[in-house]
Design a protein around this motif. Structure first.
Motif, mmCIF file in Angstrom:
data_model
loop_
_atom_site.group_PDB
_atom_site.id
_atom_site.type_symbol
_atom_site.label_atom_id
_atom_site.label_comp_id
_atom_site.label_asym_id
_atom_site.label_seq_id
_atom_site.Cartn_x
_atom_site.Cartn_y
_atom_site.Cartn_z
ATOM 1 N N VAL A 1 72.713 7.917 35.443
ATOM 2 C CA VAL A 1 71.572 7.531 35.676
ATOM 3 C C VAL A 1 71.985 5.816 36.487
ATOM 4 O O VAL A 1 72.596 4.782 36.220
ATOM 5 C CB VAL A 1 71.370 7.363 35.127
ATOM 6 N N SER A 2 71.606 5.889 37.781
ATOM 7 C CA SER A 2 71.274 4.378 39.157
ATOM 8 C C SER A 2 69.996 4.022 38.520
ATOM 9 O O SER A 2 69.735 2.805 38.177
ATOM 10 C CB SER A 2 72.257 4.582 40.003
ATOM 11 N N LEU A 3 69.343 5.177 38.789
ATOM 12 C CA LEU A 3 67.855 4.750 38.539
ATOM 13 C C LEU A 3 66.864 6.030 37.280
ATOM 14 O O LEU A 3 66.949 6.658 37.816
ATOM 15 C CB LEU A 3 67.043 4.803 40.295
ATOM 16 N N VAL A 4 65.681 4.761 37.099
ATOM 17 C CA VAL A 4 65.376 5.561 35.774
ATOM 18 C C VAL A 4 63.566 5.410 36.460
ATOM 19 O O VAL A 4 63.136 4.271 36.494
ATOM 20 C CB VAL A 4 65.298 5.146 34.969
ATOM 21 N N PHE A 5 63.173 6.700 37.029
ATOM 22 C CA PHE A 5 61.745 5.724 37.667
ATOM 23 C C PHE A 5 60.562 6.377 36.231
ATOM 24 O O PHE A 5 60.446 7.600 35.719
ATOM 25 C CB PHE A 5 61.347 7.304 38.655
ATOM 26 N N ILE A 6 59.524 5.729 35.854
ATOM 27 C CA ILE A 6 58.681 5.930 35.663
ATOM 28 C C ILE A 6 57.778 5.093 36.089
ATOM 29 O O ILE A 6 57.301 4.015 36.355
ATOM 30 C CB ILE A 6 59.062 4.887 33.675
ATOM 31 N N ALA B 1 71.676 0.619 34.740
ATOM 32 C CA ALA B 1 71.083 1.561 35.988
ATOM 33 C C ALA B 1 69.600 0.168 35.901
ATOM 34 O O ALA B 1 68.880 -0.299 35.210
ATOM 35 C CB ALA B 1 70.682 2.416 35.390
ATOM 36 N N LEU B 2 69.044 0.879 37.186
ATOM 37 C CA LEU B 2 67.919 0.200 36.620
ATOM 38 C C LEU B 2 66.326 0.985 36.718
ATOM 39 O O LEU B 2 66.365 1.814 36.672
ATOM 40 C CB LEU B 2 67.680 -0.200 38.689
ATOM 41 N N VAL B 3 65.424 0.714 36.399
ATOM 42 C CA VAL B 3 64.375 0.456 35.919
ATOM 43 C C VAL B 3 63.134 0.682 36.113
ATOM 44 O O VAL B 3 62.817 -0.578 36.681
ATOM 45 C CB VAL B 3 64.078 0.556 33.960
ATOM 46 N N VAL B 4 62.682 1.722 37.416
ATOM 47 C CA VAL B 4 61.544 1.138 38.335
ATOM 48 C C VAL B 4 60.322 1.787 37.546
ATOM 49 O O VAL B 4 59.970 3.058 36.892
ATOM 50 C CB VAL B 4 61.589 1.859 39.597
ATOM 51 N N ASP C 1 76.206 9.393 41.848
ATOM 52 C CA ASP C 1 74.741 8.804 41.220
ATOM 53 C C ASP C 1 73.947 10.523 40.758
ATOM 54 O O ASP C 1 74.020 11.057 41.702
ATOM 55 C CB ASP C 1 74.335 7.353 41.046
ATOM 56 N N SER C 2 73.132 9.863 40.107
ATOM 57 C CA SER C 2 71.309 10.320 39.698
ATOM 58 C C SER C 2 70.698 9.467 39.729
ATOM 59 O O SER C 2 70.965 8.446 39.198
ATOM 60 C CB SER C 2 71.649 10.590 38.677
ATOM 61 N N VAL C 3 68.887 10.139 39.966
ATOM 62 C CA VAL C 3 68.178 9.184 39.162
ATOM 63 C C VAL C 3 67.240 10.094 37.961
ATOM 64 O O VAL C 3 67.388 11.694 38.031
ATOM 65 C CB VAL C 3 67.237 9.016 40.426
ATOM 66 N N ILE D 1 67.406 14.173 37.705
ATOM 67 C CA ILE D 1 67.629 15.029 36.270
ATOM 68 C C ILE D 1 66.474 14.582 35.191
ATOM 69 O O ILE D 1 66.028 13.289 35.779
ATOM 70 C CB ILE D 1 69.172 13.838 35.568
ATOM 71 N N SER D 2 65.857 15.407 35.472
ATOM 72 C CA SER D 2 63.960 15.515 34.623
ATOM 73 C C SER D 2 64.488 15.581 33.156
ATOM 74 O O SER D 2 65.349 16.432 32.615
ATOM 75 C CB SER D 2 64.102 16.732 35.136
ATOM 76 N N VAL D 3 63.810 14.481 32.780
ATOM 77 C CA VAL D 3 63.468 14.493 31.155
ATOM 78 C C VAL D 3 62.281 14.312 31.576
ATOM 79 O O VAL D 3 61.455 13.799 31.364
ATOM 80 C CB VAL D 3 63.965 13.379 30.827
ATOM 81 N N PRO D 4 61.161 15.663 30.966
ATOM 82 C CA PRO D 4 59.887 16.074 31.232
ATOM 83 C C PRO D 4 59.453 15.565 29.879
ATOM 84 O O PRO D 4 60.587 14.325 28.936
ATOM 85 C CB PRO D 4 59.751 17.150 30.844
#
Ligand SMILES: *Cc1c(COP(=O)(O)O)cnc(C)c1O
Length: 359
Positions: free
Chosen positions: A145-150, A177-180, A100-102, A124-127
């Motif tokens: 993607v398992s976690l998206v960090f915002i 995925a969870l969105v954090v 999995d990826s964040v 994974i970086s999405v600038p």
């Protein structure tokens, strides 16, 4: 590295560099404006009478106190050793290593990537776009993607997130995925919290901390707010006694009526100090304010960055160099400090550029 350790250490850790925390980068200094700490020192009472006992895993008065402050139910609150532990628990609980990826949106807080890397989880970086907003299309185009960090307000750009953009991301990842939403600085940004959306979005997680507005960075106390199911999953992974009793006691005092009133007042003061610092930085020709000011720091671009940093450090004024981050060439971040600290910072900056033009 010694041979034994070299052969034993997990392979994915060999290249990993530890987080360059403000304290690891500089040990001395007088004006610490490099870690977004509060300049206020508040008084608390200590009680040693139960230190022979293990604390509760999740001390009830603390959980209730934060639930009351955040306006959620206690079952939606997990207390951790700082928000940083919340980040790591989410990764350890919801990401399978090497699979999995964040997803992160740089430039942003460094610990998401470092925590993932220590767990051998891909990043994974999405600038962010040129104006530091979320690239929704890019974010929604990723796999595994398992976690998206915002981070909102974002560290180090101080920018907020567009509500509609976050809703699209939450909906896109609703089943996968969870969105954090990392709200470490939310107290400085009026009414911008996502907490009230927890009911509506099952995959939403909100991170909070007492380290910034509450002036308790030394306490190491943070909170993860999410559905009861998510909290129960994290409780499988958390250490048995993650919140020391003195931490819970002090945090409860910070969260009582008197403590909350004080935070409110200190945030008001810090917000006007930030406004003053922003105006002063904008006045100075070699400096340009970057991003927005929704937290307790100001990011700015400058000329002669390395020399300026060295000049400040030599006089005990520590700020943080963000120039290696994507899109932040020659950028430095200064934490909002006391009026005296800000005056010293600005004086040194003026002296530096005056000396340069004279020589
Ligand atoms: C400071 C910070 C944290 C860490 O908070 P702790 O509770 O001290 O671990 C988390 N996220 C962001 C964006 C921060 O700036």
């Amino acid at each position: 590295m010694a041979k034994l350790i070299e052969s034993l250490i997990n392979k994915h850790l060999i290249e990993l560099k530890p987080y360059e925390s403000a304290r690891r980068l500089f040990s001395g200094g007088r004006d610490w404006l490099n870690a977004n700490e509060s300049p206020y020192v508040n008084d608390y009472n200590h009680d040693d009478s139960t230190l022979n006992r293990y604390p509760d895993c999740q001390p009830e008065p603390l959980i209730k106190g934060y639930a009351n402050y955040a306006n959620v139910a206690p079952e939606n609150v997990l207390a951790t050793r700082g928000a940083d532990e919340g980040i790591e628990l989410l990764i350890r609980t919801f990401c399978t290593p090497s699979k999995d990826s964040v997803l992160i949106c740089p430039p942003t807080y460094g610990m998401y990537a470092i925590s993932a890397e220590t767990c051998n989880v891909d990043v994974i970086s999405v600038p962010l776009t040129a104006d530091y907003s979320l690239d929704v299309t890019g974010i929604c185009a990723q796999q595994n993607v398992s976690l998206v960090f915002i981070c909102a307000p974002n560290n180090p750009t101080g920018t907020m997130v567009d509500k509609q953009a976050v809703r699209e991301i939450l909906n896109h990842y609703a089943q996968t995925a969870l969105v954090v939403l990392d709200e470490a600085y939310i107290e400085f940004a009026n009414d911008a919290s996502w907490v009230q959306e927890l009911q509506q979005f099952e995959n939403l997680v909100v991170l909070r901390t007492l380290s910034k507005a509450f002036a308790l960075a030394g306490l190491r106390c943070g909170f993860t707010l999410a559905s009861a199911d998510i909290i129960q999953a994290l409780l499988k992974v958390i250490a048995p006694y993650p919140v020391p009793q003195p931490v819970a006691d002090i945090a409860c005092q910070a969260l009582n009526d008197k403590g909350l009133k004080r935070v409110k007042q200190q945030v008001t003061e810090l917000n006007s100090l930030r406004q003053a610092l922003t105006v002063e930085i904008e006045k100075r020709e070699p400096l340009t304010v970057i991003g927005e000011a929704n937290a307790n720091f100001v990011l700015f671009r400058c000329t002669h960055k390395d020399e300026l940093m060295a000049y400040l450090v030599a006089d005990g004024v520590l700020i943080r160099d963000y120039s290696k981050k994507p899109g932040l060439e020659n950028c430095l971040r200064a934490t909002v400090g006391s009026p005296e600290q800000q005056a010293r910072l600005l004086n040194l900056i003026d002296q530096f550029y005056t000396d340069r033009s004279a020589s």
